[in-house]
Design a protein around this motif. Structure first.
Motif, short mmCIF file in Angstrom:
data_model
loop_
_atom_site.label_atom_id
_atom_site.label_comp_id
_atom_site.label_asym_id
_atom_site.label_seq_id
_atom_site.Cartn_x
_atom_site.Cartn_y
_atom_site.Cartn_z
N ILE A 28 0.82 -1.21 0.00
CA ILE A 28 0.00 0.00 0.00
C ILE A 28 0.86 1.27 0.00
CG2 ILE A 28 -1.59 1.38 1.40
CD1 ILE A 28 -2.98 -0.74 -0.21
N GLY A 29 1.85 1.33 0.85
CA GLY A 29 2.71 2.51 0.91
C GLY A 29 3.40 2.79 -0.41
N PRO A 30 4.12 1.80 -0.99
CA PRO A 30 4.78 2.03 -2.28
C PRO A 30 3.83 2.41 -3.41
CG PRO A 30 5.71 0.10 -1.22
CD PRO A 30 4.53 0.52 -0.39
N LEU A 31 2.67 1.74 -3.51
CA LEU A 31 1.72 2.07 -4.56
C LEU A 31 1.17 3.49 -4.38
CD1 LEU A 31 -0.29 -1.27 -4.98
CD2 LEU A 31 1.22 -0.20 -6.67
N THR A 32 0.86 3.85 -3.14
CA THR A 32 0.36 5.20 -2.87
C THR A 32 1.39 6.24 -3.28
OG1 THR A 32 -1.03 4.45 -1.03
CG2 THR A 32 -0.38 6.77 -1.04
N GLN A 33 2.65 6.02 -2.94
CA GLN A 33 3.66 7.01 -3.25
C GLN A 33 4.01 7.03 -4.74
OE1 GLN A 33 6.79 6.40 -0.33
NE2 GLN A 33 5.57 7.40 1.25
N ASP A 34 3.87 5.91 -5.42
CA ASP A 34 3.99 5.92 -6.88
C ASP A 34 2.92 6.84 -7.49
OD1 ASP A 34 6.18 4.38 -7.27
OD2 ASP A 34 5.12 2.64 -8.10
N ALA A 35 1.71 6.76 -6.95
CA ALA A 35 0.61 7.57 -7.49
C ALA A 35 0.80 9.05 -7.20
CB ALA A 35 -0.72 7.08 -6.91
N ILE A 36 1.23 9.40 -6.00
CA ILE A 36 1.28 10.82 -5.64
C ILE A 36 2.49 11.54 -6.24
CG2 ILE A 36 -0.04 10.47 -3.53
CD1 ILE A 36 2.53 10.71 -1.91
N PHE A 37 3.62 10.85 -6.37
CA PHE A 37 4.82 11.53 -6.84
C PHE A 37 4.91 11.60 -8.36
CE2 PHE A 37 6.83 10.18 -2.62
CZ PHE A 37 6.63 11.44 -2.06
N SER A 38 4.03 10.91 -9.06
CA SER A 38 4.10 10.89 -10.52
C SER A 38 3.40 12.06 -11.18
CB SER A 38 3.50 9.58 -11.05
OG SER A 38 2.13 9.49 -10.69
N ARG A 39 2.63 12.87 -10.43
CA ARG A 39 1.80 13.88 -11.06
C ARG A 39 2.05 15.29 -10.56
NH1 ARG A 39 -4.11 12.12 -12.58
NH2 ARG A 39 -3.40 13.24 -14.42
N GLY A 40 2.80 15.45 -9.50
CA GLY A 40 3.02 16.79 -8.96
C GLY A 40 1.89 17.23 -8.07
N PRO A 41 2.12 18.29 -7.26
CA PRO A 41 1.10 18.75 -6.30
C PRO A 41 -0.23 19.13 -6.93
CG PRO A 41 3.22 19.70 -5.78
CD PRO A 41 3.39 19.01 -7.10
N LYS A 42 -0.22 19.66 -8.16
CA LYS A 42 -1.49 20.03 -8.82
C LYS A 42 -2.14 18.81 -9.47
CE LYS A 42 -0.28 24.87 -9.69
NZ LYS A 42 -0.09 25.93 -10.72
N GLY A 43 -1.33 17.95 -10.04
CA GLY A 43 -1.87 16.79 -10.73
C GLY A 43 -2.56 15.79 -9.82
N VAL A 44 -2.09 15.71 -8.57
CA VAL A 44 -2.68 14.70 -7.68
C VAL A 44 -4.14 15.01 -7.35
CG1 VAL A 44 -0.53 13.96 -6.61
CG2 VAL A 44 -1.75 15.90 -5.65
N ALA A 45 -4.57 16.25 -7.59
CA ALA A 45 -5.98 16.58 -7.36
C ALA A 45 -6.91 15.76 -8.24
CB ALA A 45 -6.21 18.07 -7.60
N HIS A 46 -6.36 15.19 -9.31
CA HIS A 46 -7.18 14.43 -10.25
C HIS A 46 -6.99 12.92 -10.08
CE1 HIS A 46 -7.96 18.27 -12.15
NE2 HIS A 46 -6.66 18.48 -12.23
N THR A 47 -6.40 12.52 -8.99
CA THR A 47 -6.14 11.10 -8.73
C THR A 47 -6.84 10.67 -7.44
OG1 THR A 47 -3.96 11.25 -9.77
CG2 THR A 47 -4.33 9.37 -8.33
N GLY A 48 -7.35 9.45 -7.42
CA GLY A 48 -7.93 8.89 -6.21
C GLY A 48 -7.55 7.42 -6.10
N ILE A 49 -7.58 6.90 -4.90
CA ILE A 49 -7.29 5.49 -4.65
C ILE A 49 -8.53 4.83 -4.07
CG2 ILE A 49 -5.91 3.87 -3.30
CD1 ILE A 49 -3.64 5.94 -3.36
N PHE A 50 -8.92 3.69 -4.65
CA PHE A 50 -10.06 2.92 -4.15
C PHE A 50 -9.56 1.57 -3.65
CE2 PHE A 50 -13.49 -0.16 -4.60
CZ PHE A 50 -14.56 0.50 -4.01
N ILE A 51 -10.00 1.17 -2.46
CA ILE A 51 -9.59 -0.10 -1.85
C ILE A 51 -10.77 -1.05 -1.84
CG2 ILE A 51 -8.74 -1.20 0.25
CD1 ILE A 51 -7.37 1.51 0.92
N GLY A 52 -10.61 -2.18 -2.53
CA GLY A 52 -11.68 -3.18 -2.61
C GLY A 52 -11.34 -4.43 -1.81
N GLY A 53 -11.38 -5.58 -2.48
CA GLY A 53 -11.11 -6.85 -1.80
C GLY A 53 -12.33 -7.35 -1.05
N ARG A 54 -12.11 -8.31 -0.16
CA ARG A 54 -13.21 -8.89 0.61
C ARG A 54 -13.01 -8.81 2.12
NH1 ARG A 54 -17.33 -11.43 -1.03
NH2 ARG A 54 -17.47 -12.66 0.87
#
Length: 291
Positions: A28-54
């Motif tokens: 979870i930590g590595p995937l989250t940081q891959d998502a946030i650091f790839s777009r910059g402070p303005k770009g992350v406003a257009h990204t969200g993380i959804f957690i599913g599973g059972r």
């Protein structure tokens, strides 16, 4: 990440939805940081993380771990809803609360609630939400009393909710349990009847019976999928059906996706947020119906 959740995200306005499978807590930590650091402070406003599973307990842990991995101003919103259990359970409990209040001028506080299928994701979260509302909640499992008690112990440790196991191992044991029950949640497997018409009629204290099973036969005999307060049994309990609950669930999940996408300040959405939204949706729907 189920097709249902993918469609919900697309309909809420997300243009790219990328499912990741076989994700455990350590990723979870590595995937989250891959998502946030790839777009910059303005770009992350257009990204969200959804957690599913059972696994509802793992999902709540993942929600926390994702939040802890954020590095402001690199921060995105996160929404957990494993197997749709958070939004479905919230819709179920909010619908029951409304019927109790408007038909009987009461609430869940102090009520005895029996949850069929209480060890599953929807049943477990509905149990926790009802307990948080002051109900005395008992879980019944098709796997027996030991399985129910084990689930109660895990829920108590994880969510600090006081739950008890119920004996539904035989018709006689269930009959005795039902004598002291005010509310029933049917969250067992689809197509399985957990409460017969005779048992409904014999449950003298029963006020509301809610069933999330949309696959015939009904989980609770006499409760149709579209029922929303229909009288059932000789004592006049109110039945709430799967599609009546499902309509609320759908709107709750859709609104939470939109909230996550539109939020100026990042949000972290779990079952408590789903409960707040479900109460709002039920109140709005009731006002429209009365108008």
């Amino acid at each position: 990440m189920s097709p249902f959740d993918v469609n919900m995200a697309v309909d809420a306005g997300y243009q790219v939805v990328v499912p990741y499978t076989d994700v455990d807590a350590k990723l979870i930590g590595p995937l989250t940081q891959d998502a946030i650091f790839s777009r910059g402070p303005k770009g992350v406003a257009h990204t969200g993380i959804f957690i599913g599973g059972r696994d509802v307990m793992l999902a709540t842990d993942m929600l926390r771990l994702s939040r802890e991995a954020m590095v402001p101003p690199f921060e995105v919103s996160v929404f957990a809803d494993p197997s749709g259990s958070f939004t479905t359970a919230a819709a179920l409990v909010a619908s029951v609360e409304w019927q109790l209040r408007h038909a009987f001028d009461t609430c869940l506080d102090g009520k005895r609630v029996l949850v069929f299928g209480g060890t599953g994701p929807v049943g477990l979260i509905a149990s926790v939400l009802a307990a948080q509302a002051g109900a005395r909640v008992s879980l019944a499992s098709s796997r027996g009393l030991d399985a129910a008690r084990s689930a109660c112990e895990r829920a108590t440790a994880h969510f600090r909710a006081a739950l008890d196991g119920a004996d539904a191992s035989s018709a006689e044991a269930l009959q005795e349990t039902l004598q002291s029950v005010d509310v029933v949640f049917a969250t067992a497997a689809a197509g399985v009847e957990v409460m017969s018409a005779q048992q409904v009629s014999d449950a003298a204290r029963l006020l509301v019976a809610a069933d999330v099973n949309a696959v015939p036969p009904a989980g609770i005999a006499g409760v149709g999928v579209m029922d929303n307060g229909k009288r059932i049994g000789q004592h006049g309990a109110l039945g709430i059906g799967a599609l009546a609950i499902g309509n609320v669930k759908y709107e709750v999940q859709q609104r939470l996706f939109v909230q996550m996408l539109a939020a100026k300040q990042k949000v972290y959405l779990g079952f408590q947020d789903a409960m707040d939204m479900a109460r709002r949706v039920v109140a709005e729907r009731s006002s429209l119906a009365a108008a």
